[in-house]
Motif scaffolding. Sequence first.
Motif, short mmCIF file in Angstrom:
data_model
loop_
_atom_site.label_atom_id
_atom_site.label_comp_id
_atom_site.label_asym_id
_atom_site.label_seq_id
_atom_site.Cartn_x
_atom_site.Cartn_y
_atom_site.Cartn_z
N LEU A 193 60.80 20.72 26.39
CA LEU A 193 59.78 20.05 25.57
C LEU A 193 59.65 18.58 25.96
N GLY A 222 62.25 19.01 17.78
CA GLY A 222 61.33 19.15 18.91
C GLY A 222 59.94 18.68 18.55
N LEU A 226 60.48 23.88 17.89
CA LEU A 226 60.79 24.89 18.90
C LEU A 226 60.98 26.28 18.29
N SER A 270 55.97 25.57 19.04
CA SER A 270 56.08 25.52 20.50
C SER A 270 55.58 26.78 21.20
#
Length: 384
Positions: A193, A222, A226, A270
Amino acid sequence: MPHIRQVALIVETSSIYGRRLLEGVNRYVQTHRPWSIFLDQSDLFARPPAWLATWRGDGIICRTRRSLLAIDPRRQPIVDLSDIEEPRPGVPRIESDHAAIGRLAADHLLNRGFRRFAFCGFSDHRWSELRHDGFKNRIAATGHDVHSYRSTWSGRRDRSWVVEQRRIERWLRRLKKPVGIMAANDLRGQHVLDAAARANLAIPETVAVIGCDNDELLCSLGRPPLSSVVPHAARVGYEAAGVLDRLMDGRHVKASSLLIEPLDVVTRQSSDVLAIEDALVAESLRIIRERASFGLSVEELLEELAVSRTTLERRFREQLGRSPHAEIRRAQLKRVKELLAGTELPLDRIARLTGFAHPEYLSVLFKRTERITPGRYRRQSQMR
């Protein structure tokens, strides 16, 4: 008084996986005979603790490889929970089914329409290689290839972090897009990421990422949060305790590996997307994701993209089956639901934070779209 068995647990508590292993051991002990437990919070790479040479307990559950090799299984029962290297002969091992974890991540990305795939992991850890193989084999069965980036875990610690991230960034830039990427664990997912952000790649529209272990804090850090495969680590710990109990009873246990299937995938931003080949629509979705909660209008979107309304409407209908305006509203309401479920903010504050000028309109729209009032949605969400 009956003898209370003394059991040593050599398990790291620094990782979410290690803590969930201990939860499983505890669950077993709570429902069976009591143990006197000594917990050594060893790092996975630590030397054997000094006490191990003279300890005379009834059994050991060990996840640290160097400690495992220092224990004589003929002297006392031991169960192996390590998965960095191959199992030690003569010692039963309980571990997650890492190949199944890879297959589950592959299915997650395949179901989102991706046709290009990659894996980012560690070349010197057996669990990472098994996840890679499971992922690659499932993708290969659909007729697609997997592009892999793997570096050593020890090399990552010794080498400059900047150098490692630049290497991942260059690898990401070379991949054809859109691409679905499995990271070997959540930490590696963070690396991907971060590198994607440095390369100015839209996530998840251009690069979708899924990790493993479902460390909720790490995943939420994240940008964007994520997605992650959830190993059944608690069951690994529970089964390990059961095997050790049988060994301490003097019963025969096969010195082989027991593989525990993963639980599920927790989908976060994500990878919460359908693969979009159309670059204009993908860029539109990135802008909408980033700015819908600031009151983004279709007119502002058209101005930034320098495209006509007719063209954008047509390509949205072709790719998504809905209009740009509907996609903006969808993004806003998704954020509304997150704030209702995760905070105690009043509705007027939530309206301001998600781009709605009037909470009354938000309430009407929410009920019409979700078939439930915002207040009831909050109550139901927080009871789960």
